[in-house]
Design a protein around this motif. Sequence first.
Motif, PDB file in Angstrom:
ATOM      1  N   GLN A 195      30.231  17.824   5.707  1.00  0.00           N
ATOM      2  CA  GLN A 195      30.857  16.979   6.724  1.00  0.00           C
ATOM      3  C   GLN A 195      30.179  15.615   6.811  1.00  0.00           C
ATOM      4  O   GLN A 195      30.833  14.584   6.966  1.00  0.00           O
ATOM      5  N   ILE A 198      31.163  13.089   3.893  1.00  0.00           N
ATOM      6  CA  ILE A 198      32.538  12.601   3.782  1.00  0.00           C
ATOM      7  C   ILE A 198      32.629  11.111   4.116  1.00  0.00           C
ATOM      8  O   ILE A 198      33.177  10.331   3.330  1.00  0.00           O
ATOM      9  N   PRO A 199      32.100  10.640   5.262  1.00  0.00           N
ATOM     10  CA  PRO A 199      32.196   9.202   5.533  1.00  0.00           C
ATOM     11  C   PRO A 199      31.402   8.353   4.550  1.00  0.00           C
ATOM     12  O   PRO A 199      31.839   7.250   4.190  1.00  0.00           O
ATOM     13  N   ALA A 202      33.520   8.112   1.449  1.00  0.00           N
ATOM     14  CA  ALA A 202      34.648   7.217   1.713  1.00  0.00           C
ATOM     15  C   ALA A 202      34.218   5.762   1.598  1.00  0.00           C
ATOM     16  O   ALA A 202      34.919   4.931   0.991  1.00  0.00           O
ATOM     17  N   SER A 208      39.902   6.472   2.253  1.00  0.00           N
ATOM     18  CA  SER A 208      39.875   7.122   3.557  1.00  0.00           C
ATOM     19  C   SER A 208      39.155   8.465   3.473  1.00  0.00           C
ATOM     20  O   SER A 208      38.993   9.044   2.385  1.00  0.00           O
ATOM     21  N   GLU A 209      38.749   8.988   4.634  1.00  0.00           N
ATOM     22  CA  GLU A 209      38.089  10.287   4.670  1.00  0.00           C
ATOM     23  C   GLU A 209      39.043  11.395   4.251  1.00  0.00           C
ATOM     24  O   GLU A 209      38.642  12.362   3.582  1.00  0.00           O
ATOM     25  N   VAL A 212      39.079  11.471   0.620  1.00  0.00           N
ATOM     26  CA  VAL A 212      37.858  12.083   0.087  1.00  0.00           C
ATOM     27  C   VAL A 212      38.035  13.595  -0.007  1.00  0.00           C
ATOM     28  O   VAL A 212      37.714  14.211  -1.033  1.00  0.00           O
TER      29      VAL A 212
END
Length: 261
Positions: A195, A198-199, A202, A208-209, A212
């Motif tokens: 988690q 993910i950003p 990206a 974008s997430e 991803v």
Amino acid sequence: MSLQDKVALITGSTSGIGLGIARALAQQGATIILNGLGDPAQIEIIRANLAAEFATPVHFIAADLSKTAAVEDLMQQIDAQCGRLDILVNNAGMQFVSPIEDFPPEKYDLIIALNLSAAFHTIRLAVPGMKARGWGRIINIASAHALVASPFKSAYVASKHAILGLTKTVALELAEHGITANAICPGYVMTPLVQQQIPDTAKARGISEAAVIRDVLLAAQPTKRFVEVDELGALASFLCSDGARSITGTALPVDGGWTAH
């Protein structure tokens, strides 16, 4: 309750994969040593609930595994509290995503220390007791990235390739002592570690997430779903059983077919 007389350390076990493996081994009756980060009050709730649910002793020992002295202190505390260590699951790890030219050197050093060196130190300290008892199980949680690479993950991929090499070497050294060493290589599991990246992914890729998840994380997993923590717990439990006593020195992918490509 096939592990009722065994003591198991699972590093990085206050959440995610590590906690799932701790649950699976507790269900088999093992005495559990939890280790990891988090709010002390929340960790105590996790510890107490695990002990109550499976009616087995559950301890928690905090340690910064990126520091050799802390690993040594952890292993000494286990010996003092439990008198033995039969099962060692090296699960603690971290990730950082960046192009290599921008990769912070301090992040590289920390990832190697936690993902690789900590496992070396726990293994070297656990092996003498395992040899003396003629039984032991060492399980290193590697990754599909122990077998294949992805961009922007230089430190993580390097550490996971190396942990597989460490696993094979240890397996060969201990093959005649009733001790097995194996690496579980999960694909993407929806844990806090995934988690958090993910950003970052990206940002690194400029997408974008949602993209991803769809086009990066699950693109290579033919099942198109995240691996579940319970699946990894079941495999770890099997590797600790007598039925797995001839399985050693292996990389066991649990990756939805990713590394079949």
